[in-house]
Design an enzyme around this catalytic site. Structure first.
Site, PDB file in Angstrom:
ATOM      1  N   CYS A  28       0.816  -1.211   0.000  1.00 43.74           N
ATOM      2  CA  CYS A  28       0.000   0.000   0.000  1.00 43.74           C
ATOM      3  C   CYS A  28       0.850   1.262   0.000  1.00 43.74           C
ATOM      4  O   CYS A  28       1.828   1.366   0.716  1.00 43.74           O
ATOM      5  CB  CYS A  28      -0.880  -0.044   1.242  1.00 43.74           C
ATOM      6  SG  CYS A  28      -1.861   1.425   1.444  1.00 43.74           S
ATOM      7  N   LYS A  53      -1.100   7.311   2.596  1.00 48.18           N
ATOM      8  CA  LYS A  53      -0.458   8.419   3.300  1.00 48.18           C
ATOM      9  C   LYS A  53      -0.136   8.007   4.731  1.00 48.18           C
ATOM     10  O   LYS A  53      -0.822   7.180   5.327  1.00 48.18           O
ATOM     11  CB  LYS A  53      -1.409   9.625   3.326  1.00 48.18           C
ATOM     12  CG  LYS A  53      -1.421  10.398   2.042  1.00 48.18           C
ATOM     13  CD  LYS A  53      -2.246  11.648   2.158  1.00 48.18           C
ATOM     14  CE  LYS A  53      -1.459  12.733   2.854  1.00 48.18           C
ATOM     15  NZ  LYS A  53      -2.039  14.064   2.601  1.00 48.18           N
ATOM     16  N   ASP A  77      -3.821  23.947   0.991  1.00 51.26           N
ATOM     17  CA  ASP A  77      -3.769  22.879  -0.010  1.00 51.26           C
ATOM     18  C   ASP A  77      -2.483  22.932  -0.813  1.00 51.26           C
ATOM     19  O   ASP A  77      -1.995  21.931  -1.314  1.00 51.26           O
ATOM     20  CB  ASP A  77      -4.971  22.996  -0.956  1.00 51.26           C
ATOM     21  CG  ASP A  77      -6.276  22.700  -0.208  1.00 51.26           C
ATOM     22  OD1 ASP A  77      -6.207  21.870   0.727  1.00 51.26           O
ATOM     23  OD2 ASP A  77      -7.296  23.302  -0.523  1.00 51.26           O
ATOM     24  N   ASP A 106      21.150  21.391  -8.857  1.00 50.61           N
ATOM     25  CA  ASP A 106      20.748  21.879 -10.181  1.00 50.61           C
ATOM     26  C   ASP A 106      20.524  23.385 -10.172  1.00 50.61           C
ATOM     27  O   ASP A 106      20.852  24.083 -11.128  1.00 50.61           O
ATOM     28  CB  ASP A 106      19.449  21.188 -10.627  1.00 50.61           C
ATOM     29  CG  ASP A 106      19.698  19.754 -11.041  1.00 50.61           C
ATOM     30  OD1 ASP A 106      20.793  19.484 -11.558  1.00 50.61           O
ATOM     31  OD2 ASP A 106      18.796  18.919 -10.846  1.00 50.61           O
ATOM     32  N   GLY A 129       4.807  19.322   1.077  1.00 52.00           N
ATOM     33  CA  GLY A 129       5.300  18.010   0.696  1.00 52.00           C
ATOM     34  C   GLY A 129       4.221  16.960   0.781  1.00 52.00           C
ATOM     35  O   GLY A 129       3.053  17.259   1.075  1.00 52.00           O
ATOM     36  N   HIS A 130       4.624  15.732   0.548  1.00 51.02           N
ATOM     37  CA  HIS A 130       3.702  14.601   0.613  1.00 51.02           C
ATOM     38  C   HIS A 130       4.478  13.422   1.187  1.00 51.02           C
ATOM     39  O   HIS A 130       5.625  13.168   0.799  1.00 51.02           O
ATOM     40  CB  HIS A 130       3.185  14.261  -0.791  1.00 51.02           C
ATOM     41  CG  HIS A 130       2.385  12.993  -0.818  1.00 51.02           C
ATOM     42  ND1 HIS A 130       1.028  12.973  -0.595  1.00 51.02           N
ATOM     43  CD2 HIS A 130       2.764  11.710  -1.013  1.00 51.02           C
ATOM     44  CE1 HIS A 130       0.607  11.706  -0.663  1.00 51.02           C
ATOM     45  NE2 HIS A 130       1.649  10.926  -0.925  1.00 51.02           N
ATOM     46  N   THR A 131       3.849  12.705   2.119  1.00 48.88           N
ATOM     47  CA  THR A 131       4.503  11.547   2.729  1.00 48.88           C
ATOM     48  C   THR A 131       3.630  10.321   2.532  1.00 48.88           C
ATOM     49  O   THR A 131       2.453  10.345   2.909  1.00 48.88           O
ATOM     50  CB  THR A 131       4.728  11.797   4.242  1.00 48.88           C
ATOM     51  OG1 THR A 131       5.372  13.051   4.376  1.00 48.88           O
ATOM     52  CG2 THR A 131       5.592  10.730   4.856  1.00 48.88           C
TER      53      THR A 131
END
Ligand SMILES: Cc1cc2nc3c(=O)[nH]c(=O)nc-3n(C[C@H](O)[C@H](O)[C@H](O)COP(=O)(O)OP(=O)(O)OC[C@H]3O[C@@H](n4cnc5c(N)ncnc54)[C@H](O)[C@@H]3O)c2cc1C
Length: 765
Positions: A423, A426, A456, A496, A546-548
């Site tokens: 899975c 989140k 958001d 970069d 961010g996203h975890t």
């Protein structure tokens, strides 16, 4: 990167890589404890084996002969290795406090940090004497002393303070070595004078009378001035004074006495003795039931023990056993130290004395015997058995015998179920809030909505006259230290922006965390993001979101925005090289092959953990200042060397520039160990794809056997900047880069006019 199928349920944290903990690690490597994770925190990668240290001083052993590589040992044990200095212990919250890492949580912890010199008690000693302890740093202090004696004109007088076995052995070993050094320099070895001071009536008071007489005779034969009953009470620049008022001039003063526990233990709440050593009971357990201690740092309750490596070594097996028992919650077993033990003390000249209780023997044969014992001991820590199927099965076994709370059992089952289902859900909001709430991203006025008022999405202003540079990078963890991995991942992503001459502005993170107990996942996330934030903040880059998610392996990436002038005049492009320009590289090559070797390190006796720590040091070094310096020196083109390797990125520059280039292999800066790794055939998984770029080389056949040839294709993590700089500026540019901390910067070739051939890069040896 060590991974097991089993979620981590308990953490054992080992503070210090002393003689007891190396034994603990080996035992856990031989017989892993399912569900239990070991973390070793140590400020040295190479820890000395005290038995061979005097032989190293005398010149009989190399540095590697007498040092245990903790990185390789930790790999074998399946343990995480944190290269850091412990500065405190929060027993109430179960945290080890480190100089750089965030607090490291433990269920059970053990301290084996040796002794610390207490030179503050004698006025002037801290300022004017060289301490032997802690022994892990002594090699550097010894090398500095050696260099001073070599350069000292005329007669050199060396005074050692401390007449125990360590002081006597060190005096004789130093004398042997320094006489040889002076002889090799064509100087008179008799230009050396040695004084040994002890407050006791005789040297080596804990040994039997025969041994004491023997060493007193040897010291006299060697011309060492022995001062017994002479307590040193003051040290000045170039002299020391005894309690009796005698003052002796000395060019070097070496301190081999008066050690105590480290100062950071004072605030730990653990019961300490008068010298600051941690009191332990017969189970090596401190006044806090979950904290253990062994070796010199412990004051053994049942009876006083000599501060000797032999006890620290012997404590290893019972300590390992009791650490297991403590996590399993079963009764501990007592440690019973021996009443008599064998001491083998060398006289510096491949001769040694054996001392055991009332007995003593001396001879060259004793040295050979000691040498055999010591080398056999060291072999156990340099050559490890391969991971057997049985051990792997045990490391991955589903745990049944750890005492878990009902809540922990539920979380562990959920973690196992998620893993099986693959899975990517989140991570729970509570875990996220707690971990991320502790982070303090740098604040910028152009961030209108960021993490301080999460929404958001983030809202960021582009200042007038500026344009945005976007970039993204994502990695699977390649080392078992989430804090350092976070630093490297962030620095790589910023590379970069720096290479474009941009100013880092904002970053959003994408994180994959392996599922587990909430407390463990939360700490992992905190360490990971603290490392990343340290780098982002230093670059002035605000983390805005961010996203975890959950996944089998730890991974981290960043989308980074930077700012450049919208007329693009300050932008450093890949195209733009001009014939005649010098090619400058700011960091050494070889991270790909070194990181590829890491997972196999335990099985590679020639591999050195210090290579990895040095490589990581370069990987966390920002390229921001470097880009500014290159720009100021009129760089005509620039890129950061990453996944495509040096050749791949060079070709990305020559093609749009319409030029050819010449690379000087002998000038290439290379990380220590990188050539050893490629010579052993170790390549990063990206390297074969990069090797296809050899079609860009004009003359590869002449160089395929060059030791640095494979490094042309080695993918780099957070590699250096590669830039073309007008030849008139090159020397000053390199000097400025070096002064700014890019110590390995070098001119590695030059830009040539484009020829007729398709191949654009010529090699020079
Ligand atoms: C010259 C000399 C010769 C000796 N010869 C002998 C001998 O032949 N036989 C013998 O039995 N004994 C000998 N000894 C004594 C021996 O050195 C010590 O008893 C022994 O080193 C103690 O071992 P230890 O495991 O307690 O600590 P150490 O061996 O000192 O190891 C401590 C470890 O902890 C780490 N550490 C320390 N502080 C921190 C921190 N704050 N954070 C993170 N890591 C930390 C260090 O880097 C190191 O890895 C000798 C001593 C001297 C000075």
């Amino acid at each position: 990167m060590q991974t097991t199928e089993q979620p981590v349920l308990r953490d054992i944290v080992l503070i210090g890589g002393g003689h007891s903990h190396v034994g603990v690690l080996r035992r856990f490597g031989m017989n892993p404890e399912p569900g239990v994770r070991l973390t070793l925190i140590c400020h040295s990668v190479d820890t000395p084996y005290s038995g061979m240290l005097p032989g190293h001083i005398a010149g009989h052993y190399s540095f590697d002969d007498c040092h245990i590589d903790l990185f390789r040992l930790a790999q074998f044990a399946g343990a995480r290795f944190y290269h850091d200095d412990v500065v405190g212990l929060d027993t109430a919250n179960g945290k080890v406090l480190c100089r750089t890492h965030p607090p490291v949580g433990f269920d059970v912890c053990s301290i084996n940090v040796g002794s610390t010199p207490q030179m503050g008690r004698v006025p002037g000693a801290a300022a004017h004497a060289v301490p032997v302890k802690p022994i892990p740093g002594f090699n550097a202090r010894w090398l500095a002393l050696l260099a001073r004696v070599r350069q000292h004109p005329g007669r050199t007088t060396i005074a050692l303070v401390g007449g125990g076995a360590g002081g006597v052995e060190l005096t004789l070993s130093m004398q042997h070595r320094l006489r040889a050094e002076l002889t090799a320099l064509g100087r008179n070895p008799d230009d050396l004078a040695f004084h040994l001071f002890t407050r006791d009536a005789q040297v080596m008071p804990t040994h039997n009378p025969w041994v004491r007489r023997h060493f007193t005779r040897v010291l006299a034969q060697r011309g060492v001035h022995l001062h017994t009953g002479a307590e040193v009470v003051q040290v000045g620049a170039g002299c020391l004074t005894t309690a009796a008022g005698q003052t002796v001039a000395a060019d070097e003063i070496v301190w081999v006495t008066q050690a105590g526990g480290p100062a950071w233990l004072q605030g730990s709440g653990l019961a300490l003795d008068a010298e600051g050593f941690v009191k332990v009971n017969g189970h090596l357990q401190t006044s806090h039931p979950q904290v253990f201690a062994a070796g010199d740092v412990c004051a053994f309750g049942p009876r006083p023990l000599e501060k000797a490596g032999v006890f620290a070594v012997r404590m290893g097996p019972p300590l390992a056993d009791n650490l297991r028992r403590a996590v399993r919650g079963v009764p501990l077993k007592p440690y019973k130290p021996q009443r008599h033990w064998l001491s083998l003390v060398s006289t510096g000249d491949r001769h040694a004395v054996a001392s055991r209780g009332p007995f003593g023997w001396a001879g060259d044969w004793v040295w050979r015997w000691k040498d055999h014992i010591d080398r056999t001991f060291m072999k156990r820590f340099s050559r490890f058995p391969a991971m057997t199927e049985m051990r792997a099965a045990r490391a991955n076994a589903l745990v049944t015998d750890l005492p878990l709370s009902a809540d922990e059992s539920t979380q562990a089952s959920a973690a196992a179920a998620m893993r099986c289902g693959g899975c990517g859900a989140k991570v729970g909001a509570t875990v996220l809030q707690r971990a991320l709430g502790a982070l303090r991203p740098v604040e910028r006025s152009d961030v209108l909505i960021g993490l301080s008022a999460p929404d958001d999405a983030a809202v960021v202003r582009v200042p007038p006259g500026k344009a945005v540079v976007h970039t993204v990078d994502f990695f699977r963890a390649f080392i078992d230290d989430p804090y350092v991995f976070g630093q490297v991942a962030a620095n790589h992503a910023l590379g970069d922006i720096c290479a474009m001459g941009g100013e880092p502005q904002t970053a959003t993170a994408i994180v994959t965390l392996p599922p587990g107990l909430e407390a463990k996942v939360e700490e992992l996330l905190l360490h990971l993001m603290s490392g990343a934030l340290q780098v982002l903040n230093a670059a002035g880059c605000a983390l805005v979101g961010g996203h975890t998610g959950e996944g089998k392996e730890l991974a981290l990436g960043f989308a980074v925005n930077g700012l450049v002038d919208d007329n693009l005049r300050t932008v450093l492009r890949k195209g733009g090289m001009r014939p005649g320009d010098a090619l400058i590289l700011t960091k050494p090559m070889g991270t790909g092959t070194l990181l590829a070797a890491c997972p196999q390190a335990a099985q590679l006796p020639w591999f050195r953990g210090r290579w990895v720590t040095e490589a990581l040091g370069h990987m966390v070094q920002s390229s921001q200042a470097g880009a500014r310096i290159l720009s100021a020196h009129g760089a005509t083109a620039c890129t950061d060397v990453t996944g495509f390797g040096l050749l791949g990125h060079l070709v990305e520059m020559t093609q749009p520039s319409g030029v050819d280039a010449e690379l000087w292999l002998s000038a290439l800066p290379v990380l220590p160990g990188a050539e050893d790794c490629v010579a052993a055939g170790i390549r990063s998984s990206l390297a074969p794809a990069n090797v296809r770029l050899r079609r860009a080389l004009q003359n590869p056949q002449a160089f395929v056997n060059h030791p640095r040839y494979p490094l042309l294709f080695d993918p780099q993590t957070a590699g250096g900047l590669l830039a073309s700089v007008p030849p008139a500026q090159a020397q000053a540019c390199v000097a400025e880069l070096k002064a700014a901390g890019y110590a390995h910067t070098a001119v590695i070739g030059r830009v040539l006019p484009q020829g007729d051939a398709v191949e654009s890069v010529g090699l020079v040896g």
